[in-house]
Motif scaffolding. Structure first.
Motif, PDB file in Angstrom:
ATOM      1  N   PHE A  30       0.827  -1.208   0.000  1.00  0.00           N
ATOM      2  CA  PHE A  30       0.000   0.000   0.000  1.00  0.00           C
ATOM      3  C   PHE A  30       0.863   1.259   0.000  1.00  0.00           C
ATOM      4  O   PHE A  30       0.609   2.205  -0.757  1.00  0.00           O
ATOM      5  N   CYS A  34       1.013   4.041  -2.985  1.00  0.00           N
ATOM      6  CA  CYS A  34       0.739   5.448  -2.667  1.00  0.00           C
ATOM      7  C   CYS A  34       1.886   6.350  -3.112  1.00  0.00           C
ATOM      8  O   CYS A  34       1.670   7.514  -3.471  1.00  0.00           O
ATOM      9  N   ILE A  92      -4.298   2.446  -6.867  1.00  0.00           N
ATOM     10  CA  ILE A  92      -3.796   2.140  -5.526  1.00  0.00           C
ATOM     11  C   ILE A  92      -4.411   0.837  -5.019  1.00  0.00           C
ATOM     12  O   ILE A  92      -3.712  -0.038  -4.490  1.00  0.00           O
ATOM     13  N   THR A  96      -2.128  -2.442  -4.934  1.00  0.00           N
ATOM     14  CA  THR A  96      -1.727  -2.900  -3.604  1.00  0.00           C
ATOM     15  C   THR A  96      -1.882  -4.410  -3.476  1.00  0.00           C
ATOM     16  O   THR A  96      -0.960  -5.116  -3.044  1.00  0.00           O
TER      17      THR A  96
END
Length: 221
Positions: A30, A34, A92, A96
Motif C-alpha cells: 500500500f 501510494c 492504488i 496494492t
C-alpha cells in the motif's frame, strides 16, 4: 510455460490471510503504490507546463512507428486532472493487492500487461487517436487478481477482485466497443493480459515430500 517463484517460509506465510507477514506485505504494498501516485501527478504537472506535448510524444499512436514508444510511456501520462483522479484510487487498490502477492512477479506481470495492452492498442486502435493513461494496467491488475484466485486456488484474491468489481462495476462495460473517447481495446487486452500473467507467473505449490524408502545400504547397515 510457467515461471515458478520459489517460496521461503515468510513468502508463503505472506499469502495466508490473517498472518502477521500477510498484513506486513499488504502494508508495504500500500505504501509503495501510494508513492507511485505523486509521480503520476508530477508527470501531469510537467505535461501541462509544456501544453500537453508529453501526451503526444509519449502516447500510443496506433499504426505509426513514432507512436510505438507509447507502449512503455503512455501508462504514466493522462489527459488532464479528471483522467488522473479517476485512475489514481483504483490504481492504488488493485496495485496494492497485486503487489502484496510478491514484488518480483508484480514487476514481471506489470511489464507483460503493459506490453500486451499497449501493443494491442497500437495494432487495432483508432489511428487518429493518441492513447494515454494507466487504465489498461488497472484492468490488467484486476484480471490478474481474478485469474490468480482460480490458478492458485486463493479465495482471498477472488474476494478482493469481487470487492473491487463491486466498487467499480460501472466501469467494467468499458472493455466493450463504444463510441466514447476511451480505449476499450486497452481495457480488454489489459484484462486478458492480467489473466495470462497470473498463469505464467503463478506461485508454485510446494510438493509434498515423499518418505524415503530404501534397503539396508540407505541406513548404512
Amino acid at each position: 510455460m510457467a515461471i515458478g517463484f520459489g517460496d521461503t517460509t515468510d513468502d508463503t506465510a505472506a499469502t495466508r490471510f490473517g498472518t502477521v507477514p500477510f498484513y506486513a506485505s499488504l502494508g508495504r504494498a500500500f505504501v509503495t503504490m501510494c508513492a507511485v501516485i505523486p509521480v503520476l501527478f508530477l508527470v501531469e504537472v510537467l505535461d501541462i507546463g509544456v501544453d500537453g506535448r508529453l501526451d503526444v510524444a509519449g502516447g500510443i499512436i496506433p499504426h505509426r512507428i513514432d507512436g510505438l514508444d507509447g507502449v512503455l510511456f503512455s501508462p504514466f501520462l493522462h489527459a488532464g486532472w479528471d483522467h488522473l483522479y479517476g485512475n489514481a484510487v483504483p490504481l492504488i487498490l488493485v496495485g496494492t493487492f497485486a503487489l502484496a502477492g510478491g514484488a518480483k512477479r508484480f514487476i514481471w506481470s506489470t511489464f507483460l500487461i503493459m506490453l500486451i495492452s499497449g501493443l494491442g492498442v497500437w495494432l487495432i486502435g483508432d489511428p487518429d487517436s493518441v492513447v494515454v493513461g494507466a487504465s489498461g494496467v488497472i484492468f490488467g491488475y484486476l484480471g490478474l487478481l481474478v485469474a490468480r484466485g482460480f490458478v492458485e486456488r486463493s479465495w482471498w484474491n477472488l474476494g478482493v477482485a469481487a470487492f473491487i468489481g463491486l466498487l467499480y462495476w460501472y466501469q467494467l462495460y468499458n472493455v466493450l466497443p463504444t463510441d466514447q473517447p476511451i480505449s476499450w481495446q486497452g481495457h480488454l487486452l489489459g484484462l486478458l493480459a492480467g489473466a495470462i500473467a497470473a498463469i505464467i507467473f503463478r506461485r508454485r505449490r510446494p510438493r509434498a515430500q515423499q518418505p524415503l524408502i530404501g534397503g539396508p545400504n540407505l541406513y548404512g547397515d
